[in-house]
Design an enzyme around this catalytic site. Structure first.
Site, PDB file in Angstrom:
ATOM      1  N   CYS A 136      17.560  15.810 -42.474  1.00  0.00           N
ATOM      2  CA  CYS A 136      17.943  16.620 -41.318  1.00  0.00           C
ATOM      3  C   CYS A 136      16.821  16.576 -40.297  1.00  0.00           C
ATOM      4  O   CYS A 136      15.643  16.399 -40.650  1.00  0.00           O
ATOM      5  CB  CYS A 136      18.266  18.060 -41.719  1.00  0.00           C
ATOM      6  SG  CYS A 136      16.855  19.002 -42.329  1.00  0.00           S
TER       7      CYS A 136
ATOM      8  N   ASN B 257       7.141  10.877 -39.893  1.00  0.00           N
ATOM      9  CA  ASN B 257       8.334  10.045 -39.776  1.00  0.00           C
ATOM     10  C   ASN B 257       9.484  10.766 -39.079  1.00  0.00           C
ATOM     11  O   ASN B 257      10.612  10.291 -39.070  1.00  0.00           O
ATOM     12  CB  ASN B 257       8.792   9.581 -41.165  1.00  0.00           C
ATOM     13  CG  ASN B 257       7.817   8.602 -41.790  1.00  0.00           C
ATOM     14  OD1 ASN B 257       7.238   7.764 -41.102  1.00  0.00           O
ATOM     15  ND2 ASN B 257       7.612   8.716 -43.095  1.00  0.00           N
TER      16      ASN B 257
ATOM     17  N   HIS C  93      11.144  13.451 -39.773  1.00  0.00           N
ATOM     18  CA  HIS C  93      12.176  14.166 -40.515  1.00  0.00           C
ATOM     19  C   HIS C  93      11.523  15.286 -41.317  1.00  0.00           C
ATOM     20  O   HIS C  93      10.309  15.298 -41.527  1.00  0.00           O
ATOM     21  CB  HIS C  93      13.019  13.224 -41.402  1.00  0.00           C
ATOM     22  CG  HIS C  93      12.259  12.619 -42.544  1.00  0.00           C
ATOM     23  ND1 HIS C  93      11.984  11.280 -42.634  1.00  0.00           N
ATOM     24  CD2 HIS C  93      11.710  13.172 -43.648  1.00  0.00           C
ATOM     25  CE1 HIS C  93      11.317  11.028 -43.741  1.00  0.00           C
ATOM     26  NE2 HIS C  93      11.131  12.167 -44.383  1.00  0.00           N
TER      27      HIS C  93
END
Length: 422
Positions: free
Chosen positions: A357, A320, A322
């Site tokens: 992040c 995904n 991340h």
């Protein structure tokens, strides 16, 4: 009499081809001849000590009926034609698989020989439990169970599995649970209805209690299940046991919510998605009582230890795009004092995820040791507060850890493991 028989044997018979033959036999004793005679189909063999000869005549020619050739069958041909032929069936028309079976048998025999040569024997019966690590559905499809063997590359300096290893086991069983239930869409743990709406699961809170760290070659058994959490959340719990003793290794609970993969904003659970996952919810209390204590915010001037310049690697990203939530735990412990890591082991962990992040983020890890543990005896537990944030100041994760002395579990290190001993 003898002359008439010989004359009849040499008399010409109508024939259109020398290759077609019809057998005719005649035998007669003719005087005393020392040798056998063979002349155009006449064979003479001695049949008695007196030298008498047996004459066999084989006249070969196909007869004609009304000018057409008629082939006469010999005795052997008649027997073959009269024999019943096997009916043509699908089975009779199949290829001969004997060569394939022979090859497979050879391979198995070779493998058995290799195992015999190395005298392979499992040290414990639990080593054979779930040998392929596929997992299975339990309790009417509400609980998923999977076994993991602790590998040599998953243990740390304490000769036990790291907290990251155990957390990866939790994440693996969660995804396999969704897949085994037939709810895996084209996303990472997303159901088909979630994939249609570009929705993914993200964890907001994680709480873990570790009672015992497994060692190399230990086999752990992980059970996981899901339950509702509020109006728009889902709770997932884990219970990890030692396969051999049944002793609890770890208990964990977490809260998950949905986020839009494109906008990166949180979303409510659509009714269609709720219909997919609702039947798998378990009506039971969390396996761990919720730690409702507030996690304080750390600042650079209030932290005892700071580690800066942490950046994600490409391998830290999941599908995904991340950072994997287990990676955050490693970053948090980057700023933990080395004195604590050497003398204590992690006993509990509470994390609150504030934001994600990306691969271009630069982070700071901050740790503060609780005041009540600074002057405590070495046998006492230690509590730490943690913060993982971007260098710009945006918070990523807040956390709290509790540590117990390694001597409490007999885990004080006794020096490096020598390669020769291994």
């Amino acid at each position: 009499m003898v002359a008439s028989i010989a004359a009849s044997a040499f008399s010409p018979v109508p024939s259109s081809s020398s290759s077609s033959v019809v057998s005719a036999k005649a035998s007669k004793s003719i005087g005393e001849g020392p040798e056998s005679l063979s002349v155009r189909g006449i064979v003479a063999k001695p049949i008695s000590s007196s030298g008498a000869m047996q004459v066999k005549a084989q006249a070969q020619a196909p007869p004609k009926v009304n000018g057409a050739k008629v082939a006469l069958k010999t005795e052997s041909q008649k027997v073959e034609d009269d024999a019943p032929s096997a009916p043509k069936t699908f089975y009779n028309q199949l290829p001969d698989w004997s060569f394939l079976f022979a090859a497979i048998t050879t391979i198995f025999l070779a493998a058995e020989k290799q195992f015999t040569l190395i005298d392979w024997k499992p040290r414990r019966p639990d080593m054979l439990a779930d040998a392929f690590g596929l997992g299975k559905i339990m309790q009417d499809g509400l609980v998923f169970r999977q076994n993991f063997s602790i590998r040599s590359y998953e243990i740390g300096a304490d000769r036990t599995a790291s907290i990251e290893t155990l957390m990866n086991h939790l994440q693996e069983t969660a995804l396999n649970h969704v897949k085994s239930a037939g709810l895996m869409g084209d996303g990472f743990g997303s159901t088909p209805e979630m994939s249609k709406r570009n929705l993914i699961w993200v964890v907001t809170k994680m709480q873990v209690l570790v009672e015992k760290y497994p060692s190399w070659e230990d086999v752990v058994q992980v059970d996981t299940w899901v339950a509702p959490s509020g109006k728009n959340g889902m709770r997932r719990d884990w219970h990890v046991r030692d396969c051999r003793t049944g002793q609890t290794v770890l208990r964990g609970t977490s809260v998950w919510v949905m986020m839009n993969k494109q906008t990166r904003r949180l979303s409510k659970i659509p009714d269609e998605v709720r219909g997919e996952i609702g039947s798998y919810f378990v009506d039971r209390e969390p396996i761990i009582d919720e730690d409702s204590r507030k996690l304080p915010k750390l600042e650079h001037n209030t932290a005892d230890h700071v580690r800066s310049g942490l950046t994600p690697r490409w391998s830290d990203l999941d599908v995904n795009q991340h950072v994997n939530n287990v990676k955050y735990i490693g970053w948090i412990l980057e700023s933990a004092p080395i004195s604590i890591l050497e003398s204590h082991e992690l006993a509990s962990l509470t994390l609150e995820y504030r934001r994600e992040c990306g691969r271009d983020s630069v982070l700071q890890s901050l740790t503060a040791v609780s005041d009540k543990t600074i002057d405590a005896s070495p046998e006492a537990g230690i509590e730490c507060q943690h913060l993982l944030r971007l260098e710009s100041g945006a918070e990523i994760v807040r956390g709290r850890t509790e540590w117990r002395p390694k001597s409490a579990q007999g885990l004080l290190t006794t020096g490096p493991i020598l390669a020769a001993n291994a």
